[in-house]
Design a protein around this motif. Structure first.
Motif, PDB file in Angstrom:
ATOM      1  N   LYS A 115      -7.127  -2.538   4.744  1.00 34.64           N
ATOM      2  CA  LYS A 115      -8.024  -2.664   3.585  1.00 34.64           C
ATOM      3  C   LYS A 115      -7.347  -2.179   2.318  1.00 34.64           C
ATOM      4  O   LYS A 115      -7.517  -2.756   1.239  1.00 34.64           O
ATOM      5  CB  LYS A 115      -9.306  -1.876   3.831  1.00 34.64           C
ATOM      6  CG  LYS A 115     -10.208  -2.582   4.823  1.00 34.64           C
ATOM      7  CD  LYS A 115     -11.568  -1.916   4.898  1.00 34.64           C
ATOM      8  CE  LYS A 115     -12.466  -2.671   5.879  1.00 34.64           C
ATOM      9  NZ  LYS A 115     -13.401  -1.769   6.573  1.00 34.64           N
ATOM     10  N   ALA A 116      -6.591  -1.093   2.464  1.00 33.35           N
ATOM     11  CA  ALA A 116      -5.908  -0.548   1.298  1.00 33.35           C
ATOM     12  C   ALA A 116      -4.935  -1.572   0.727  1.00 33.35           C
ATOM     13  O   ALA A 116      -4.803  -1.714  -0.484  1.00 33.35           O
ATOM     14  CB  ALA A 116      -5.170   0.732   1.677  1.00 33.35           C
TER      15      ALA A 116
ATOM     16  N   GLU B 157       0.809  -1.221   0.000  1.00 35.64           N
ATOM     17  CA  GLU B 157       0.000   0.000   0.000  1.00 35.64           C
ATOM     18  C   GLU B 157       0.844   1.273   0.000  1.00 35.64           C
ATOM     19  O   GLU B 157       0.391   2.332  -0.421  1.00 35.64           O
ATOM     20  CB  GLU B 157      -0.968   0.005   1.194  1.00 35.64           C
ATOM     21  CG  GLU B 157      -0.335   0.190   2.571  1.00 35.64           C
ATOM     22  CD  GLU B 157       0.372  -1.048   3.115  1.00 35.64           C
ATOM     23  OE1 GLU B 157       0.394  -2.063   2.409  1.00 35.64           O
ATOM     24  OE2 GLU B 157       0.903  -0.983   4.230  1.00 35.64           O
TER      25      GLU B 157
ATOM     26  N   ALA C 153      -3.860   9.569  -1.477  1.00 32.94           N
ATOM     27  CA  ALA C 153      -3.944   8.181  -1.930  1.00 32.94           C
ATOM     28  C   ALA C 153      -5.014   7.999  -3.010  1.00 32.94           C
ATOM     29  O   ALA C 153      -5.369   6.878  -3.350  1.00 32.94           O
ATOM     30  CB  ALA C 153      -4.229   7.269  -0.752  1.00 32.94           C
TER      31      ALA C 153
ATOM     32  N   TYR D 279      -8.001   5.464  -3.040  1.00 33.24           N
ATOM     33  CA  TYR D 279      -7.933   4.650  -1.825  1.00 33.24           C
ATOM     34  C   TYR D 279      -8.177   5.465  -0.561  1.00 33.24           C
ATOM     35  O   TYR D 279      -8.123   4.959   0.543  1.00 33.24           O
ATOM     36  CB  TYR D 279      -6.577   3.946  -1.744  1.00 33.24           C
ATOM     37  CG  TYR D 279      -6.338   3.066  -2.954  1.00 33.24           C
ATOM     38  CD1 TYR D 279      -6.768   1.739  -2.956  1.00 33.24           C
ATOM     39  CD2 TYR D 279      -5.730   3.577  -4.104  1.00 33.24           C
ATOM     40  CE1 TYR D 279      -6.584   0.948  -4.068  1.00 33.24           C
ATOM     41  CE2 TYR D 279      -5.542   2.789  -5.220  1.00 33.24           C
ATOM     42  CZ  TYR D 279      -5.975   1.468  -5.203  1.00 33.24           C
ATOM     43  OH  TYR D 279      -5.798   0.682  -6.313  1.00 33.24           O
ATOM     44  N   LYS D 280      -8.439   6.732  -0.751  1.00 32.89           N
ATOM     45  CA  LYS D 280      -8.680   7.623   0.379  1.00 32.89           C
ATOM     46  C   LYS D 280      -9.754   7.057   1.305  1.00 32.89           C
ATOM     47  O   LYS D 280     -10.776   6.558   0.845  1.00 32.89           O
ATOM     48  CB  LYS D 280      -9.118   8.996  -0.146  1.00 32.89           C
ATOM     49  CG  LYS D 280      -9.439   9.977   0.955  1.00 32.89           C
ATOM     50  CD  LYS D 280     -10.022  11.273   0.416  1.00 32.89           C
ATOM     51  CE  LYS D 280     -10.540  12.080   1.596  1.00 32.89           C
ATOM     52  NZ  LYS D 280     -11.251  13.280   1.149  1.00 32.89           N
TER      53      LYS D 280
ATOM     54  N   THR E 120      -5.889   6.004   8.527  1.00 32.81           N
ATOM     55  CA  THR E 120      -6.557   5.827   7.230  1.00 32.81           C
ATOM     56  C   THR E 120      -5.771   6.600   6.188  1.00 32.81           C
ATOM     57  O   THR E 120      -4.948   7.450   6.513  1.00 32.81           O
ATOM     58  CB  THR E 120      -8.001   6.343   7.267  1.00 32.81           C
ATOM     59  OG1 THR E 120      -7.977   7.724   7.635  1.00 32.81           O
ATOM     60  CG2 THR E 120      -8.845   5.551   8.264  1.00 32.81           C
TER      61      THR E 120
ATOM     62  N   LEU F 243      -9.637   4.479   3.195  1.00 29.85           N
ATOM     63  CA  LEU F 243      -9.464   3.081   3.593  1.00 29.85           C
ATOM     64  C   LEU F 243      -8.430   2.981   4.723  1.00 29.85           C
ATOM     65  O   LEU F 243      -7.524   3.807   4.823  1.00 29.85           O
ATOM     66  CB  LEU F 243      -8.956   2.250   2.404  1.00 29.85           C
ATOM     67  CG  LEU F 243      -9.888   2.094   1.209  1.00 29.85           C
ATOM     68  CD1 LEU F 243      -9.204   1.229   0.160  1.00 29.85           C
ATOM     69  CD2 LEU F 243     -11.206   1.458   1.640  1.00 29.85           C
TER      70      LEU F 243
ATOM     71  N   LEU G  66       1.513   3.815  -3.050  1.00 33.06           N
ATOM     72  CA  LEU G  66       0.706   4.989  -3.405  1.00 33.06           C
ATOM     73  C   LEU G  66       1.474   6.274  -3.123  1.00 33.06           C
ATOM     74  O   LEU G  66       1.202   7.302  -3.719  1.00 33.06           O
ATOM     75  CB  LEU G  66      -0.607   4.970  -2.617  1.00 33.06           C
ATOM     76  CG  LEU G  66      -1.463   3.721  -2.846  1.00 33.06           C
ATOM     77  CD1 LEU G  66      -2.619   3.655  -1.858  1.00 33.06           C
ATOM     78  CD2 LEU G  66      -1.973   3.682  -4.287  1.00 33.06           C
TER      79      LEU G  66
ATOM     80  N   GLN H 234      -6.819  -4.085  -1.302  1.00 34.91           N
ATOM     81  CA  GLN H 234      -7.327  -3.467  -2.514  1.00 34.91           C
ATOM     82  C   GLN H 234      -6.214  -3.226  -3.537  1.00 34.91           C
ATOM     83  O   GLN H 234      -6.366  -3.511  -4.717  1.00 34.91           O
ATOM     84  CB  GLN H 234      -8.015  -2.133  -2.155  1.00 34.91           C
ATOM     85  CG  GLN H 234      -8.909  -1.584  -3.256  1.00 34.91           C
ATOM     86  CD  GLN H 234      -9.993  -2.603  -3.649  1.00 34.91           C
ATOM     87  OE1 GLN H 234     -10.704  -3.122  -2.774  1.00 34.91           O
ATOM     88  NE2 GLN H 234     -10.108  -2.889  -4.927  1.00 34.91           N
ATOM     89  N   VAL H 235      -5.093  -2.701  -3.018  1.00 39.33           N
ATOM     90  CA  VAL H 235      -3.968  -2.409  -3.911  1.00 39.33           C
ATOM     91  C   VAL H 235      -3.494  -3.690  -4.589  1.00 39.33           C
ATOM     92  O   VAL H 235      -3.286  -3.729  -5.801  1.00 39.33           O
ATOM     93  CB  VAL H 235      -2.817  -1.734  -3.115  1.00 39.33           C
ATOM     94  CG1 VAL H 235      -1.502  -1.805  -3.891  1.00 39.33           C
ATOM     95  CG2 VAL H 235      -3.164  -0.286  -2.799  1.00 39.33           C
TER      96      VAL H 235
ATOM     97  N   ASP I 267      -6.015  -4.856  -7.185  1.00 40.89           N
ATOM     98  CA  ASP I 267      -5.991  -4.016  -8.377  1.00 40.89           C
ATOM     99  C   ASP I 267      -4.754  -4.272  -9.229  1.00 40.89           C
ATOM    100  O   ASP I 267      -4.826  -4.336 -10.455  1.00 40.89           O
ATOM    101  CB  ASP I 267      -6.057  -2.541  -7.979  1.00 40.89           C
ATOM    102  CG  ASP I 267      -7.413  -2.193  -7.358  1.00 40.89           C
ATOM    103  OD1 ASP I 267      -8.324  -3.051  -7.427  1.00 40.89           O
ATOM    104  OD2 ASP I 267      -7.549  -1.089  -6.806  1.00 40.89           O
TER     105      ASP I 267
END
Length: 1113
Positions: free
Chosen positions: A380-381, A238, A370, A373-374, A365, A376, A241, A384-385, A388
RNA sequence: GGGCGGUUAGUUCAGCGGCUAGAACAGUGCCCUUACAAGGCAAAGGUCGGGGGUUCGAUUCCCUCACCGCCCACCA
């Protein structure tokens, strides 16, 4: 004096309790000492000062056993020196302990009121901490007093009080002006749960299973032959970012060569079992030259050409940079750079002028930087990263890997590295561009800066070197200055090995980050233009002009630094240059402050590192920076300078090794910088107390011991003696820890298991008791067990022994008439005692001078117990019952006890003071040659001189023989099971010299072993039935006609013969070895020969006795 | 990863080139000997962590291994 009228002349000493009552004695004498103000010291030109400043305990909680050790040792030194005639000052105080204290209070707040500091607000929280401080400071000072610490309580300081605050402000201001303080970025350990920075030592690491993600960053516009991607790896995807570059080594081929050379060297010196591993690494390296190196060279060229890569997900072009941080031998050879979230990347970012993008909010957070992704959380980020990246085909592979994750000790949540503005103190040389224009003629390092001339008779600190020091700071910096003080011996470290950690640490010359994101502490005295101020202003340059005018108006009070070079990045990642003036104010009340704030400036919200104020402790507590400025204070008669000049540098610092760097080094540094001289001439590092498992004691483990528990059970004197007794030169001492059952007083060994329980069932009496962990009502209702250690029993028993020996003396001083003693009247045991006393005085004095506390305690223990009590007191008994010889016996007895008490006083203050006063009633004047009234308190009694004229080798030799024979006679009695009341008779075969020495001691054999001598000399024959032994060159026959256990004697003699034969054989072999006799020193060989002869004699006589006994069966 | 210490009796520690390696506590035996039972007297208990080396001689000095601890640094 009413304070000790507890016993009057009419009361007989026989009424004194049989056991020393430490509790009442402690109370009585503490009160007495305080009332008499014995601990107060004022500068006095006629006396030499001896100064110690206390390592200020943290106000986080009560003192533990480590503090007790630390302070006991200091008090021993102070009391000794005071008795030796020095003007002894011990400065007490406490430390505000920034993070630690704020943390405890915050934790309390959360637990008890479910409130956070954010809800409470800065002022209220600080108020709460002050309340806490008041409670614990009081408790700490009481604990010190109960331990008998003879601190000058009137001078008690606290690191946050006004005196210390002024010193902090002055120091910070000077450093700021000298450009020794600068502003920079630093990653802090951010606790996202508590939303606060935590210190490194509040971080614990936990190894967890994690992953190593390899990610592809597309190259922008790849040319033919160029790679399309660059691959990087991370454990924290993460953070990509916030990436602002990808780095590749500027000379990958050379870097690989170097790596290979290093491995080759390592291989050469490696043990067999590591060789295979190293060889494998070498093979990998060779393969890399083929596969990775060409790519890296290409990438390096691209980086030099200013080419960029596309940061996936953010679609942000970022630079490809050449930097040594990228290691061609690791991973893909390329590394992603996240300057705002990694310390190494931050350095790269600074070197390569990269933007720094912070992607985190204080709550953990992601922020607007980001992008999508703001909002998150990090967790969680990450998911997600990764998802993706995978969906875009940019995830090359994922490895399993064990990773260490930093956690906050306070919230137990993971720590996030978080880039924040911090203030630093520069440790290196000053000769760089940033400081060139600074304060070239700053009077850095002048001796006793601004101090008026010293009066005659007081050493001015180090005037010959002051100019040199000024230069040395200019050219080599603060760290070097502090190193030099230890290298050239101005500061001496005991034991010397600890100088190494001091020098190693300073040698790294790391800048000292001094700002802390806390509310409890000295607020940083720097003001900056607020955002509001900036937007309200017509022009920034206008404000700058006004600030400069302010500085010109108050040149002594205002200093400005401009940080035009600071770069910060906005959400877009674009760099913006921010012009920021930082204004430092020196005074705490200053009209400059009001004017500055009117311009829209606000004070930095951070506070200073606790060690900043602790570093000033030795000179700030002694009055630096001198009398308040006239504008601040009208008190110009303040004796502060005199105090500083007289007591500074202090004599010795007593501390433990874990703060040599954090504290000791910094005190030397600021002492030299502020005052121009070292803060102390000696540093004594004492051992650390560990529990039976070798673990550090701490409240959080449950193995901590409260000195008050020990005092309650064993007494303060026993605590002190026990601690001194274990203060050897080793690094640690171990102390088994026990619970004391509050019901039956039996002790229960503390184990790693039971020490964390809230309640324990006593195995002795079966009842439950509570521990420090009790929190449930049913547990807290139980009586709490004290946590103690049996190791204090020895000391308690010793104190009791001393008490009873004193009682004996007092009981026998009835009718004492003061009179000088004629040496010719002295009995043999008197001369022996006086000789031993002189020797022991010398030993103890020397041991204490060299900080060998354990040696001093041991010497006193052995002497008092084995020689004074077991021999001298026993031997003197006969004379005491004889009216004619009684007076001399009384005089010597009183004199000996007097001396012994004085030697013991620094270690055992309460008991010795108690006896001192009792003794004064029975023997109001004492002495051998000259009579004198004793000092009104033993605290101020002169330290005994080691009088060599009393030392008498002949007498001591006679005693050694006497003791050997006595021991032999007692052994026979024990072996033959002869009742103590039954008299025994013995004959001694020895030479005439020995007869002369021992025959006069006949009465003592009778008194101490119930043994009557029947014959002495070379012609003595063995009685018909006897037990025999040889000792001190004598053959002794104990007549056992009436009661012999022949079998026991035979067994004993057989065993003895066996032992002697073995020993003899070894000795003969040694002497038969020609290389020994020819090469060993002559005296060693001669001694061996003597011993051989003695062994032969003993064997012969034992064998003869054995043969004789066998005939009797 | 670097540095610093430690490993000696059941336990806690002394000893740091040459006397038979000491003490205290615990355990054992005897003793309420009027200063002290929180005491006295005595006996027992140790191939000084393993291995190598230096030396006439090593618990002591050097190297090495093992284990324990502390400090510092680092971990894309």
């Amino acid at each position: 004096m009413a304070a000790y009228a507890f016993i009057t002349m009419s009361t007989s000493a026989i009424d004194l309790p049989k056991q020393f009552e430490h509790g009442p004695a402690q109370e009585r004498w503490t009160a007495h000492w305080l009332a008499k103000n014995y601990f107060h010291a004022e500068p006095d030109q006629n006396r030499q000062p001896f100064t110690i400043v206390i390592p200020p305990p943290n106000v986080t909680g009560a003192l533990h056993l480590g503090h007790a050790l630390n302070n006991t040792l200091q008090d021993i030194l102070i009391r000794t020196k005071r008795m030796q005639g020095y003007n002894a000052l011990w400065m007490p105080g406490a430390d505000h302990a920034g993070i630690a204290t704020q943390a405890v209070v915050e934790k309390r707040l959360l637990e008890e009121e479910k409130t956070t500091r954010h809800q409470l607000g800065r002022e209220k929280l600080v108020d709460r901490i002050w309340q806490w401080k008041e409670t614990y400071e009081k408790r700490i000072l009481q604990q010190l007093q109960q331990m008998g610490c003879s601190c000058d309580w009137n001078r008690t300081r606290f690191t946050l009080d006004a005196v210390c605050a002024r010193a902090v402000r002055h120091t910070f201001f000077r450093m700021f002006k000298d450009r020794l303080i600068y502003r920079g970025k630093r990653l802090v350990n951010w606790d996202t749960f508590l939303q606060t920075a935590v210190s490194d030592d509040e971080v614990f690491h936990e190894t967890v299973k994690g992953h190593f993600w390899h990610i592809r960053y597309p190259i922008i516009d790849p040319q033919p032959g160029e790679p399309e991607f660059v691959s990087v790896a991370t454990t924290r995807p993460e953070t990509m970012l916030g990436d602002t570059a990808v780095a590749v080594h500027p000379d990958p081929a050379a870097a690989l060569d170097r790596a290979e050379r290093e491995l080759q060297e390592k291989l050469a010196g490696a043990p067999q079992k590591e060789r295979a591993d190293i060889q494998k690494q070498l093979d990998d390296l060779a393969e890399r030259r083929q596969t990775v190196l060409p790519q890296l060279i290409k990438l390096r060229d691209m980086a030099n050409a200013g080419r960029k890569v596309m940061l996936p997900l953010m679609q942000r072009p970022i630079s490809l940079v050449a930097d040594e941080w990228a290691k061609p031998e690791l991973g893909s050879g390329c590394v992603k750079i996240t300057p705002a979230h990694d310390p190494n990347d931050y350095e790269v970012g600074k070197r390569r002028s990269l933007p720094m993008i912070n992607i985190l909010n204080p709550d953990g957070t992601l922020n607007e930087n980001a992008g999508a992704y703001k909002g998150l959380t990090i967790k969680k980020a990450r998911v997600q990263v990764v998802t993706d990246l995978e969906s875009q085909g940019l995830l090359e592979r994922v490895e399993d890997r064990e990773i260490e994750i930093a956690h906050s000790d306070r919230s137990k949540t993971p720590i996030e590295p978080y880039l924040a503005d911090q203030w630093f103190v520069k440790m290196r040389d000053l000769d760089d561009a940033e400081t060139a224009g600074g304060s070239a003629n700053a009077s850095v390092g002048n001796a006793l800066r601004g101090v008026p001339e010293a009066p005659i008779g007081v050493a001015t600190p180090t005037s010959p070197t002051e100019r040199h020091r000024g230069r040395s700071l200019q050219s080599s910096g603060l760290a070097q200055m502090a190193m030099d003080a230890v290298i050239d011996g101005r500061v001496q470290v005991h034991p010397p090995r600890y100088a190494k950690s001091y020098l190693d640490w300073l040698g790294e010359k790391r800048d000292w980050p001094v700002s802390r994101q806390l509310w409890w502490g000295h607020r940083i005295p720097v003001w900056r233009l607020s955002d509001e101020g900036a937007s309200a202003a017509e022009s920034i340059t206008g404000i700058q002009q006004q600030v400069r005018a302010l500085r010109d108006k108050y040149p002594e009070e205002v200093s400005i630094q401009s940080f035009s070079s600071l770069r910060e990045a906005g959400p877009s990642g674009r760099q913006s240059i921010m012009v920021g003036d930082s204004v430092c104010l020196r005074g705490e009340i200053s009209s400059a402050q009001a004017e500055l704030e009117a311009l829209g400036f606000v004070q930095d919200p951070d506070v200073l590192d606790t060690w900043f104020s602790s570093a000033l402790w030795p000179h700030s507590t002694l009055g630096w920076p001198g009398p308040a400025l006239p504008s601040d204070d009208s008190d110009n008669e303040s004796p502060d300078w005199e105090k500083l000049r007289y007591f500074y540098p202090t004599s010795v610092l007593v501390t433990s090794r874990d703060i040599i760097t954090l504290w000791v080094a910094r005190m030397v540094l600021t002492g030299l910088y502020n005052v121009g001289d070292v803060p102390f001439r000696q540093v004594y590092i004492h051992p650390k107390i560990l529990d039976a498992y070798g673990e550090t004691m701490s409240k959080s483990k449950g193995n901590g011991i409260d000195p008050l528990d020990v005092i309650a059970k064993f007494g303060a004197d026993a605590l002190r003696f026990g601690l001194a007794h274990m203060a050897t030169e080793t690094q640690d001492v171990r102390m088994p820890v026990e619970f004391e059952c509050p019901h039956c007083q039996k002790t229960i060994e503390q184990t790693q298991k039971n020490r964390v329980l809230p309640r324990i069932k006593c195995p002795q009496c079966g009842q439950d008791f509570s521990t420090q962990w009790a929190s449930k009502p049913e547990d807290t209702a139980l009586p709490r067990a004290a946590v103690i250690s049996e190791r204090f029993e020895v000391a308690r028993n010793f104190c009791n022994k001393l008490w009873n020996a004193s009682r004996f003396v007092l009981m026998n001083l009835e009718g004492y008439e003061p009179a000088p003693v004629d040496r010719r009247e002295l009995a043999v045991e008197d001369r022996w005692m006086l000789s031993r006393l002189a020797t022991v005085t010398g030993q103890v004095t020397e041991s204490l001078d060299g900080y060998h506390f354990a040696d001093a305690a041991r010497a006193l223990y052995d002497f008092a117990w084995d020689e004074f009590c077991s021999f001298y007191v026993e031997m003197v008994k006969t004379r005491l019952s004889d009216t004619e010889s009684r007076p001399v016996a009384q005089h010597v007895l009183a004199y000996s006890l007097d001396t012994l008490l004085r030697l013991l006083h620094p270690i055992v203050p309460f008991l010795t003071e108690e006896v001192w006063h009792l003794l004064a009633e029975y023997a109001p004047e004492r002495g051998l040659n000259k009579l004198a009234a004793p000092a009104e308190s033993i605290i101020i009694a002169p330290w005994p001189p080691a009088d060599a004229t009393f030392q008498n080798a002949e007498i001591e030799a006679r005693f050694a023989k006497f003791q050997a024979l006595l021991g032999g006679l007692r052994e026979v009695r024990a072996r033959q099971n002869i009742a103590p009341k039954t008299a025994i008779h013995f004959a001694v075969r020895c030479d005439s010299d020995t007869v002369k020495l021992l025959q006069p001691m006949e009465a003592y054999f009778a008194a101490m072993a119930g043994a009557t001598a029947t014959a002495w000399g070379t012609q003595v024959q063995s009685p018909a039935l006897s037990a025999n032994f040889t000792a001190a060159g004598c053959e002794v026959f104990v007549d056992l006609a009436e009661h012999i256990d022949v079998a026991a004697e035979i067994a004993r003699n057989e065993k003895e013969v066996e032992k002697l034969q073995a020993h003899l054989a070894a000795k003969e072999k040694k002497l038969a070895n020609e290389s020994f006799t020819s090469r060993a020193p002559a005296d060693v060989v001669a001694r061996e020969r003597e011993q051989l002869q003695e062994l032969r004699d003993r064997l012969a006589s034992t064998a003869a006795a054995l043969a004789d006994l066998r005939k009797r069966i």
